[in-house]
Design a protein around this motif. Structure first.
Motif, mmCIF file in Angstrom:
data_model
loop_
_atom_site.group_PDB
_atom_site.id
_atom_site.type_symbol
_atom_site.label_atom_id
_atom_site.label_comp_id
_atom_site.label_asym_id
_atom_site.label_seq_id
_atom_site.Cartn_x
_atom_site.Cartn_y
_atom_site.Cartn_z
ATOM 1 N N LEU A 7 -8.794 4.715 -9.135
ATOM 2 C CA LEU A 7 -10.022 5.241 -9.713
ATOM 3 C C LEU A 7 -11.078 5.354 -8.621
ATOM 4 O O LEU A 7 -11.137 4.512 -7.726
ATOM 5 C CB LEU A 7 -10.534 4.316 -10.807
ATOM 6 C CG LEU A 7 -9.906 4.445 -12.197
ATOM 7 C CD1 LEU A 7 -10.339 3.272 -13.063
ATOM 8 C CD2 LEU A 7 -10.299 5.767 -12.855
ATOM 9 N N TRP A 49 -16.207 8.440 -13.757
ATOM 10 C CA TRP A 49 -15.000 8.018 -13.044
ATOM 11 C C TRP A 49 -14.129 9.227 -12.739
ATOM 12 O O TRP A 49 -14.123 10.219 -13.479
ATOM 13 C CB TRP A 49 -14.185 7.040 -13.889
ATOM 14 C CG TRP A 49 -14.794 5.694 -14.080
ATOM 15 C CD1 TRP A 49 -15.463 5.239 -15.180
ATOM 16 C CD2 TRP A 49 -14.786 4.608 -13.150
ATOM 17 N NE1 TRP A 49 -15.880 3.947 -14.998
ATOM 18 C CE2 TRP A 49 -15.472 3.534 -13.759
ATOM 19 C CE3 TRP A 49 -14.270 4.448 -11.864
ATOM 20 C CZ2 TRP A 49 -15.654 2.315 -13.123
ATOM 21 C CZ3 TRP A 49 -14.451 3.230 -11.233
ATOM 22 C CH2 TRP A 49 -15.136 2.177 -11.845
ATOM 23 N N LYS A 50 -13.359 9.128 -11.665
ATOM 24 C CA LYS A 50 -12.357 10.132 -11.336
ATOM 25 C C LYS A 50 -11.030 9.412 -11.105
ATOM 26 O O LYS A 50 -10.938 8.527 -10.254
ATOM 27 C CB LYS A 50 -12.742 10.934 -10.084
ATOM 28 C CG LYS A 50 -11.671 11.952 -9.668
ATOM 29 C CD LYS A 50 -12.066 12.716 -8.404
ATOM 30 C CE LYS A 50 -13.076 13.792 -8.723
ATOM 31 N NZ LYS A 50 -13.292 14.699 -7.562
ATOM 32 N N LEU A 51 -10.018 9.787 -11.870
ATOM 33 C CA LEU A 51 -8.696 9.193 -11.741
ATOM 34 C C LEU A 51 -7.824 10.075 -10.861
ATOM 35 O O LEU A 51 -7.645 11.263 -11.150
ATOM 36 C CB LEU A 51 -8.035 9.033 -13.114
ATOM 37 C CG LEU A 51 -6.580 8.550 -13.112
ATOM 38 C CD1 LEU A 51 -6.467 7.129 -12.571
ATOM 39 C CD2 LEU A 51 -5.971 8.636 -14.506
ATOM 40 N N ASP A 52 -7.306 9.504 -9.778
ATOM 41 C CA ASP A 52 -6.374 10.199 -8.885
ATOM 42 C C ASP A 52 -4.966 9.828 -9.328
ATOM 43 O O ASP A 52 -4.517 8.694 -9.137
ATOM 44 C CB ASP A 52 -6.620 9.756 -7.439
ATOM 45 C CG ASP A 52 -5.751 10.518 -6.439
ATOM 46 O OD1 ASP A 52 -4.674 11.011 -6.830
ATOM 47 O OD2 ASP A 52 -6.136 10.588 -5.255
ATOM 48 N N THR A 53 -4.237 10.771 -9.927
ATOM 49 C CA THR A 53 -2.918 10.473 -10.472
ATOM 50 C C THR A 53 -1.845 10.346 -9.394
ATOM 51 O O THR A 53 -0.789 9.773 -9.645
ATOM 52 C CB THR A 53 -2.488 11.543 -11.485
ATOM 53 O OG1 THR A 53 -2.410 12.809 -10.829
ATOM 54 C CG2 THR A 53 -3.469 11.627 -12.636
ATOM 55 N N THR A 77 -13.220 14.437 -21.167
ATOM 56 C CA THR A 77 -12.399 14.418 -19.953
ATOM 57 C C THR A 77 -12.131 15.830 -19.468
ATOM 58 O O THR A 77 -11.866 16.729 -20.265
ATOM 59 C CB THR A 77 -11.052 13.721 -20.234
ATOM 60 O OG1 THR A 77 -11.302 12.406 -20.750
ATOM 61 C CG2 THR A 77 -10.221 13.593 -18.955
ATOM 62 N N LEU A 99 -4.102 3.793 -19.039
ATOM 63 C CA LEU A 99 -5.153 4.804 -18.936
ATOM 64 C C LEU A 99 -4.592 6.202 -19.157
ATOM 65 O O LEU A 99 -5.192 7.026 -19.858
ATOM 66 C CB LEU A 99 -5.831 4.706 -17.565
ATOM 67 C CG LEU A 99 -7.041 5.609 -17.332
ATOM 68 C CD1 LEU A 99 -8.077 5.468 -18.439
ATOM 69 C CD2 LEU A 99 -7.666 5.301 -15.972
ATOM 70 N N TYR A 126 -6.558 15.322 -10.625
ATOM 71 C CA TYR A 126 -7.635 14.416 -11.002
ATOM 72 C C TYR A 126 -8.033 14.589 -12.470
ATOM 73 O O TYR A 126 -7.954 15.690 -13.028
ATOM 74 C CB TYR A 126 -8.875 14.661 -10.141
ATOM 75 C CG TYR A 126 -8.659 14.475 -8.659
ATOM 76 C CD1 TYR A 126 -8.599 13.199 -8.092
ATOM 77 C CD2 TYR A 126 -8.506 15.579 -7.823
ATOM 78 C CE1 TYR A 126 -8.406 13.034 -6.735
ATOM 79 C CE2 TYR A 126 -8.305 15.413 -6.460
ATOM 80 C CZ TYR A 126 -8.255 14.140 -5.930
ATOM 81 O OH TYR A 126 -8.057 13.983 -4.580
ATOM 82 N N LEU A 174 -5.351 0.721 -9.103
ATOM 83 C CA LEU A 174 -4.926 0.314 -10.436
ATOM 84 C C LEU A 174 -3.552 -0.328 -10.378
ATOM 85 O O LEU A 174 -2.689 0.090 -9.594
ATOM 86 C CB LEU A 174 -4.861 1.527 -11.371
ATOM 87 C CG LEU A 174 -6.182 2.204 -11.744
ATOM 88 C CD1 LEU A 174 -5.898 3.506 -12.464
ATOM 89 C CD2 LEU A 174 -7.041 1.295 -12.597
ATOM 90 N N GLN A 209 -2.864 6.811 -7.871
ATOM 91 C CA GLN A 209 -3.039 5.828 -8.941
ATOM 92 C C GLN A 209 -4.230 4.909 -8.642
ATOM 93 O O GLN A 209 -4.132 3.688 -8.656
ATOM 94 C CB GLN A 209 -1.756 5.012 -9.158
ATOM 95 C CG GLN A 209 -0.604 5.853 -9.667
ATOM 96 C CD GLN A 209 0.588 5.033 -10.126
ATOM 97 O OE1 GLN A 209 0.492 3.825 -10.306
ATOM 98 N NE2 GLN A 209 1.719 5.674 -10.311
ATOM 99 N N PHE A 226 -2.708 1.775 -14.930
ATOM 100 C CA PHE A 226 -2.570 3.221 -14.784
ATOM 101 C C PHE A 226 -1.818 3.812 -15.976
ATOM 102 O O PHE A 226 -2.212 4.837 -16.536
ATOM 103 C CB PHE A 226 -1.831 3.554 -13.481
ATOM 104 C CG PHE A 226 -1.545 5.019 -13.305
ATOM 105 C CD1 PHE A 226 -2.556 5.893 -12.943
ATOM 106 C CD2 PHE A 226 -0.269 5.520 -13.504
ATOM 107 C CE1 PHE A 226 -2.309 7.258 -12.785
ATOM 108 C CE2 PHE A 226 -0.010 6.879 -13.351
ATOM 109 C CZ PHE A 226 -1.029 7.751 -12.991
#
Length: 244
Positions: A155, A146-150, A240, A173, A140, A165, A153, A170
């Protein structure tokens, strides 16, 4: 031999569906087709295509509506077909989540080249994400509520609501997150999203940036996440942190 990549062609013109199905099959793709949104939904209920070719002018729900519906649950790459030479159709398609577009009439060879390029970029983006996750052991990235889950993919906002996304969103970002506090030029964005043959002044870059900013709730005139740096490009200014 590995599993063939599957393409879903959505077009109400039977001749186009048959032509593309035959051409793509000859070029080692698995092809399924649909003539409208109802048949598209039926195909998606039993298949998970690797890419969707989506015509704008369709009976019933048009391509814009269908693209928006797909984006509610999936980031599958989408190439839109437009018979309208008006730039607004192409811009709108990109704004609502399409990854690329091609105007009719087109050559199947050119469309095939775009498909291969888009699948290649999607594959590389996924590989980079996996490689980065393996190296950093972080899944993450958190910034500006916001939290991005890689992995997925998506948010997540502060209320843990999930926002899927597109592949392009993705990729853009992640490009900003990995920029090491350095401006990202239009050339770099163009190369990342569209490949070597794209032009840095194309309208699509503005659309991608605007869409990502709107998605994040970031005002370009008073930014908290993405700042325009005159003559240099765009700078990711949100603090970040990464998490497991």
């Amino acid at each position: 031999m590995g599993k063939l990549k599957q393409i879903l062609v959505v077009d109400d013109d039977q001749d186009i569906r048959e032509l593309l199905a035959q051409y793509f099959t000859k070029n080692s793709f698995d092809v399924i087709t649909a003539e409208d949104g109802i048949e598209m939904d039926s195909q998606l209920s039993v298949h998970q295509p690797d890419l969707i070719i989506l015509d704008i002018m369709l009976p019933g729900d048009d391509g814009f509506t269908l693209c928006q519906r797909i984006r509610q649950t999936s980031n599958v790459p989408i190439i839109m077909l437009t018979a309208n030479s008006d730039e607004m159709d192409r811009v709108l398609g990109l704004e609502i989540g399409a990854d690329d577009y091609i105007a009719k009439p087109f050559s199947p060879r050119e469309l095939l080249a775009r498909i291969k390029a888009l699948l290649r970029r999607t594959q590389f983006a996924n590989q980079d994400s996996v490689a980065e996750e393996a190296n950093t052991k972080r899944r993450y990235y958190c910034f500006a509520n916001w939290k991005l889950d890689t992995q997925q993919q998506v948010l997540l906002d502060k209320n843990k609501k999930v926002f899927p996304l597109t592949g392009a969103d993705f990729q853009l970002l992640m490009l900003f997150i990995n920029s090491d506090d350095k401006p990202i030029s239009r050339d770099q964005i163009c190369q990342s999203l569209h490949g070597r043959d794209a032009f840095a002044n194309e309208r699509g870059i503005d659309v991608h940036l605007s869409r990502l900013r709107n998605y994040l709730g970031d005002d370009a005139k008073s930014p908290n996440i993405i700042k325009t740096v005159r003559g240099k490009g765009y700078l990711f200014i949100a603090p970040t942190k990464s998490e497991d």
